[in-house]
Design a protein around this motif. Structure first.
Motif, PDB file in Angstrom:
ATOM      1  N   ALA A   1      21.139  19.302  24.667  1.00 25.18           N
ATOM      2  CA  ALA A   1      22.427  18.684  24.327  1.00 25.18           C
ATOM      3  C   ALA A   1      23.530  19.022  25.324  1.00 25.18           C
ATOM      4  N   LEU A   2      23.198  19.685  26.417  1.00 26.89           N
ATOM      5  CA  LEU A   2      24.220  20.121  27.376  1.00 26.89           C
ATOM      6  C   LEU A   2      24.415  19.089  28.480  1.00 26.89           C
ATOM      7  N   ASP A   3      25.667  18.918  28.916  1.00 25.17           N
ATOM      8  CA  ASP A   3      25.917  18.063  30.073  1.00 25.17           C
ATOM      9  C   ASP A   3      25.642  18.862  31.343  1.00 25.17           C
ATOM     10  N   ASP A   4      25.799  18.227  32.495  1.00 31.04           N
ATOM     11  CA  ASP A   4      25.420  18.871  33.762  1.00 31.04           C
ATOM     12  C   ASP A   4      26.220  20.140  34.024  1.00 31.04           C
ATOM     13  N   ALA A   5      27.515  20.104  33.710  1.00 27.26           N
ATOM     14  CA  ALA A   5      28.348  21.279  33.975  1.00 27.26           C
ATOM     15  C   ALA A   5      27.927  22.449  33.100  1.00 27.26           C
ATOM     16  N   ASN A   6      27.656  22.171  31.845  1.00 26.77           N
ATOM     17  CA  ASN A   6      27.240  23.244  30.934  1.00 26.77           C
ATOM     18  C   ASN A   6      25.838  23.744  31.252  1.00 26.77           C
ATOM     19  N   VAL A   7      24.984  22.875  31.765  1.00 27.72           N
ATOM     20  CA  VAL A   7      23.648  23.313  32.189  1.00 27.72           C
ATOM     21  C   VAL A   7      23.772  24.351  33.288  1.00 27.72           C
ATOM     22  N   GLN A   8      24.671  24.109  34.239  1.00 31.50           N
ATOM     23  CA  GLN A   8      24.862  25.056  35.327  1.00 31.50           C
ATOM     24  C   GLN A   8      25.396  26.400  34.815  1.00 31.50           C
ATOM     25  N   ARG A   9      26.273  26.366  33.811  1.00 27.67           N
ATOM     26  CA  ARG A   9      26.764  27.614  33.227  1.00 27.67           C
ATOM     27  C   ARG A   9      25.642  28.343  32.496  1.00 27.67           C
ATOM     28  N   PHE A  10      24.819  27.584  31.797  1.00 28.85           N
ATOM     29  CA  PHE A  10      23.669  28.178  31.103  1.00 28.85           C
ATOM     30  C   PHE A  10      22.725  28.837  32.105  1.00 28.85           C
ATOM     31  N   LEU A  11      22.452  28.160  33.210  1.00 32.78           N
ATOM     32  CA  LEU A  11      21.545  28.717  34.218  1.00 32.78           C
ATOM     33  C   LEU A  11      22.138  29.951  34.887  1.00 32.78           C
ATOM     34  N   ALA A  12      23.452  29.937  35.101  1.00 32.44           N
ATOM     35  CA  ALA A  12      24.087  31.115  35.685  1.00 32.44           C
ATOM     36  C   ALA A  12      23.970  32.311  34.735  1.00 32.44           C
ATOM     37  N   MET A  13      24.137  32.064  33.440  1.00 35.79           N
ATOM     38  CA  MET A  13      23.981  33.148  32.460  1.00 35.79           C
ATOM     39  C   MET A  13      22.532  33.618  32.415  1.00 35.79           C
ATOM     40  N   LEU A  14      21.596  32.681  32.516  1.00 40.23           N
ATOM     41  CA  LEU A  14      20.179  33.034  32.508  1.00 40.23           C
ATOM     42  C   LEU A  14      19.841  33.942  33.685  1.00 40.23           C
ATOM     43  N   ASP A  15      20.464  33.680  34.826  1.00 37.79           N
ATOM     44  CA  ASP A  15      20.191  34.479  36.016  1.00 37.79           C
ATOM     45  C   ASP A  15      20.596  35.943  35.835  1.00 37.79           C
ATOM     46  N   THR A  16      21.617  36.194  35.004  1.00 39.29           N
ATOM     47  CA  THR A  16      22.064  37.578  34.809  1.00 39.29           C
ATOM     48  C   THR A  16      21.049  38.402  34.032  1.00 39.29           C
ATOM     49  N   PHE A  17      20.118  37.743  33.337  1.00 33.97           N
ATOM     50  CA  PHE A  17      19.103  38.449  32.549  1.00 33.97           C
ATOM     51  C   PHE A  17      17.744  38.489  33.247  1.00 33.97           C
ATOM     52  N   ARG A  18      17.620  37.794  34.381  1.00 34.05           N
ATOM     53  CA  ARG A  18      16.301  37.652  34.994  1.00 34.05           C
ATOM     54  C   ARG A  18      15.790  38.928  35.633  1.00 34.05           C
ATOM     55  N   GLY A  19      16.655  39.922  35.793  1.00 36.01           N
ATOM     56  CA  GLY A  19      16.200  41.150  36.431  1.00 36.01           C
ATOM     57  C   GLY A  19      15.147  41.885  35.619  1.00 36.01           C
ATOM     58  N   GLY A  20      15.269  41.854  34.288  1.00 35.72           N
ATOM     59  CA  GLY A  20      14.304  42.585  33.461  1.00 35.72           C
ATOM     60  C   GLY A  20      13.508  41.717  32.525  1.00 35.72           C
ATOM     61  N   THR A  21      13.705  40.387  32.598  1.00 36.90           N
ATOM     62  CA  THR A  21      13.028  39.487  31.659  1.00 36.90           C
ATOM     63  C   THR A  21      12.477  38.278  32.394  1.00 36.90           C
ATOM     64  N   GLN A  22      11.265  37.893  32.017  1.00 35.67           N
ATOM     65  CA  GLN A  22      10.674  36.664  32.550  1.00 35.67           C
ATOM     66  C   GLN A  22      10.897  35.554  31.533  1.00 35.67           C
ATOM     67  N   PHE A  23      11.552  34.479  31.957  1.00 32.55           N
ATOM     68  CA  PHE A  23      11.870  33.369  31.065  1.00 32.55           C
ATOM     69  C   PHE A  23      10.941  32.187  31.325  1.00 32.55           C
ATOM     70  N   VAL A  24      10.463  31.606  30.243  1.00 32.36           N
ATOM     71  CA  VAL A  24       9.755  30.333  30.302  1.00 32.36           C
ATOM     72  C   VAL A  24      10.627  29.329  29.565  1.00 32.36           C
ATOM     73  N   VAL A  25      11.095  28.311  30.279  1.00 33.80           N
ATOM     74  CA  VAL A  25      12.010  27.332  29.692  1.00 33.80           C
ATOM     75  C   VAL A  25      11.290  25.985  29.596  1.00 33.80           C
ATOM     76  N   VAL A  26      11.134  25.508  28.385  1.00 34.93           N
ATOM     77  CA  VAL A  26      10.587  24.168  28.164  1.00 34.93           C
ATOM     78  C   VAL A  26      11.762  23.197  28.220  1.00 34.93           C
ATOM     79  N   THR A  27      11.716  22.233  29.129  1.00 36.54           N
ATOM     80  CA  THR A  27      12.894  21.391  29.346  1.00 36.54           C
ATOM     81  C   THR A  27      12.510  20.045  29.935  1.00 36.54           C
ATOM     82  N   HIS A  28      13.428  19.071  29.732  1.00 37.44           N
ATOM     83  CA  HIS A  28      13.345  17.791  30.431  1.00 37.44           C
ATOM     84  C   HIS A  28      14.512  17.624  31.403  1.00 37.44           C
TER      85      HIS A  28
END
Length: 211
Positions: free
Chosen positions: A165-192
């Motif tokens: 349900a996110l637009d392009d701008a919010n997707v980028q914010r979501f991905l930036a937040m995801l990057d802050t957790f990637r140091g200790g966690t492996q994420f699998v994102v199911v997406t279109h």
């Protein structure tokens, strides 16, 4: 007695018949009665001990449940306080401003109470999450998810269509937040979403057979 002058033969005979009838009703003498009594006493003592053990176990179980409830409540409240602080910070990062908070319902047990969430995206009034748009609700839900995840992160996490349900701008914010957790966690994102797929380090395509 029968030699006495006042001995009543008829009465004695009648009494003898009554006693004989009682003896007949008693039946044969049970020679195993003593053994059976010992077995019954042993069985009774065993059951008494079983009842005592059950009562002690029940008391121990109730004490354990009370202790677990107390510890669970303390742990939940501690976790909730930390998640609440994280939620306020992460919400501002995802929305580039604004304010949000969450509360436990008043007057209820903290382990059973509901959680009330209020949010104020930039330029809007503080309101219930139910009054936000679909994209705003999704981004707020992600803020809660990351807030709880930050309290006790996991080495592995699956996110299923969280960006739908996110637009392009919010997707980028979501991905930036995801990057802050990637140091200790492996994420699998199911997406279109194309932006999310372009940001992934590994991309796996899944197709379905046409009916």
């Amino acid at each position: 007695l029968w030699l006495q002058a006042d001995f009543d033969t008829a009465a004695a005979r009648k009494e003898s018949q009554v006693l004989g009838a009682k003896l007949d009703r008693l039946g044969n003498v049970n020679l195993d009665a003593v053994t059976e009594l010992e077995e019954m006493e042993s069985s009774y003592e065993f059951l008494v001990q079983q009842v005592k053990d059950l009562n002690e176990s029940r008391q121990h179980l109730m004490e354990t449940l009370r202790r677990m409830e107390t510890e669970s409540r303390a742990l939940f409240e501690e976790t909730f306080v930390a998640a609440r602080e994280n939620f306020a910070v992460i919400f501002r990062k995802l929305f580039q401003g604004g304010r949000a908070d969450m509360f436990l319902a008043e007057g209820e047990d903290s382990l059973e109470s509901g959680i009330e969430i209020v949010a104020r995206p930039p330029g809007k009034e503080l309101q219930s999450i139910n009054l936000l748009s679909g994209g705003e609700r999704s981004l707020t839900a992600l803020a809660i998810l990351f807030a709880v995840f930050k309290v006790k992160p996991s080495p592995f996490c699956i996110l299923d269509e969280v960006d739908a349900a996110l637009d392009d701008a919010n997707v980028q914010r979501f991905l930036a937040m995801l990057d802050t957790f990637r140091g200790g966690t492996q994420f699998v994102v199911v997406t279109h979403n194309k932006g999310t797929m372009a940001h992934a380090q590994r991309l796996y395509g899944v197709t379905m057979q046409t009916k």
